[in-house]
Design a protein around this motif. Structure first.
Motif, PDB file in Angstrom:
ATOM      1  N   LYS A 194     -10.234  11.681  -1.015  1.00  0.00           N
ATOM      2  CA  LYS A 194      -9.823  12.373   0.210  1.00  0.00           C
ATOM      3  C   LYS A 194     -10.428  11.704   1.438  1.00  0.00           C
ATOM      4  CE  LYS A 194      -9.630  16.822   2.535  1.00  0.00           C
ATOM      5  NZ  LYS A 194      -9.915  16.223   3.835  1.00  0.00           N
TER       6      LYS A 194
ATOM      7  N   ILE B 212       2.072   8.608  -5.647  1.00  0.00           N
ATOM      8  CA  ILE B 212       1.028   9.603  -5.947  1.00  0.00           C
ATOM      9  C   ILE B 212       1.317  10.916  -5.232  1.00  0.00           C
ATOM     10  CG2 ILE B 212      -0.684   9.044  -4.181  1.00  0.00           C
ATOM     11  CD1 ILE B 212      -2.799   9.335  -6.453  1.00  0.00           C
ATOM     12  N   SER B 213       1.816  10.840  -4.013  1.00  0.00           N
ATOM     13  CA  SER B 213       2.173  12.054  -3.276  1.00  0.00           C
ATOM     14  C   SER B 213       3.257  12.828  -4.026  1.00  0.00           C
ATOM     15  CB  SER B 213       2.649  11.679  -1.874  1.00  0.00           C
ATOM     16  OG  SER B 213       3.105  12.816  -1.199  1.00  0.00           O
TER      17      SER B 213
ATOM     18  N   THR C  57     -11.265   8.527   1.795  1.00  0.00           N
ATOM     19  CA  THR C  57     -10.577   7.249   2.018  1.00  0.00           C
ATOM     20  C   THR C  57      -9.213   7.472   2.653  1.00  0.00           C
ATOM     21  OG1 THR C  57     -11.725   6.253   0.141  1.00  0.00           O
ATOM     22  CG2 THR C  57      -9.720   5.155   0.893  1.00  0.00           C
ATOM     23  N   VAL C  58      -8.460   8.420   2.139  1.00  0.00           N
ATOM     24  CA  VAL C  58      -7.139   8.715   2.685  1.00  0.00           C
ATOM     25  C   VAL C  58      -7.259   9.215   4.123  1.00  0.00           C
ATOM     26  CG1 VAL C  58      -5.110  10.214   2.448  1.00  0.00           C
ATOM     27  CG2 VAL C  58      -6.072   9.111   0.428  1.00  0.00           C
TER      28      VAL C  58
ATOM     29  N   LEU D  84       0.978   5.098  -2.587  1.00  0.00           N
ATOM     30  CA  LEU D  84       0.739   6.341  -1.848  1.00  0.00           C
ATOM     31  C   LEU D  84       1.952   7.265  -1.944  1.00  0.00           C
ATOM     32  CD1 LEU D  84      -1.080   4.994   1.338  1.00  0.00           C
ATOM     33  CD2 LEU D  84      -2.084   6.305  -0.548  1.00  0.00           C
ATOM     34  N   TYR D  85       3.141   6.695  -1.822  1.00  0.00           N
ATOM     35  CA  TYR D  85       4.379   7.459  -1.956  1.00  0.00           C
ATOM     36  C   TYR D  85       4.475   8.086  -3.347  1.00  0.00           C
ATOM     37  CZ  TYR D  85       9.293   8.040  -3.205  1.00  0.00           C
ATOM     38  OH  TYR D  85      10.478   8.529  -3.704  1.00  0.00           O
TER      39      TYR D  85
ATOM     40  N   LEU E 240       0.834  -1.206   0.000  1.00  0.00           N
ATOM     41  CA  LEU E 240       0.000   0.000   0.000  1.00  0.00           C
ATOM     42  C   LEU E 240       0.870   1.258   0.000  1.00  0.00           C
ATOM     43  CD1 LEU E 240      -2.696   1.536   0.362  1.00  0.00           C
ATOM     44  CD2 LEU E 240      -2.412   1.221   2.820  1.00  0.00           C
ATOM     45  N   CYS E 241       1.977   1.203   0.723  1.00  0.00           N
ATOM     46  CA  CYS E 241       2.816   2.386   0.898  1.00  0.00           C
ATOM     47  C   CYS E 241       3.379   2.908  -0.425  1.00  0.00           C
ATOM     48  CB  CYS E 241       3.952   2.110   1.886  1.00  0.00           C
ATOM     49  SG  CYS E 241       5.021   0.745   1.404  1.00  0.00           S
TER      50      CYS E 241
END
Length: 144
Positions: free
Chosen positions: A132, A20-21, A134-135, A17-18, A13-14
């Motif tokens: 937003k 996309i950020s 979900t995050v 997320l990394y 998952l990380c």
């Protein structure tokens, strides 16, 4: 003997997320370059536009940043004329941050950024809200 299976990047998952950020921050860059601020400085300015006169610790709490990270950001914003840092008279260890006139003026230009980002991402308002939400749910679970 145990079967050894190293974790796969694609299953983590990380990693997305990394990525996309990093990519979203990159999409902000051209808009923020026009304002002469970095993404981190933009976050600080948004906090101050919402509530002026916060202490360094209060800003740090809102942005999940420690004072060691925040202080250089604030110094650069002060050098650019966007903020003013003042020690509290009652307790000189506490530093309050105020918007300078130039920082207030920057807010008007920054108001265009969310719409430009929405257009650039080409997502519906519903998609953005759902993402937003979900995050935020994940963040709330981490903070429990």
């Amino acid at each position: 003997m145990e079967d050894y299976h190293p974790p796969k990047l694609e299953n983590q998952l990380c990693f997305p997320l990394y990525v996309i950020s990093k990519e979203i921050i990159g999409l902000y860059r051209p808009f923020l370059n026009v304002l002469d601020i970095t993404y981190s400085q933009y976050l600080v300015m948004m906090v101050l536009w919402e509530k002026d006169g916060l202490t360094v610790n209060q800003i740090g709490e809102k942005l999940y940043l420690d004072s060691g990270t925040l202080t250089p950001l604030l110094k650069k914003l002060e050098i650019k004329g966007f903020v003013i840092r003042e020690r509290k008279k009652e307790d000189e260890r506490v530093v309050q941050v105020f918007l300078a006139e130039q920082g207030r003026n920057l807010q008007q230009k920054a108001c265009e950024i969310p719409a430009k980002m929405k257009e650039k991402l080409n997502l519906t308002t519903e998609d953005l809200f759902e993402l937003k939400e979900t995050v935020q749910k994940i963040l709330n679970k981490i903070q429990q």
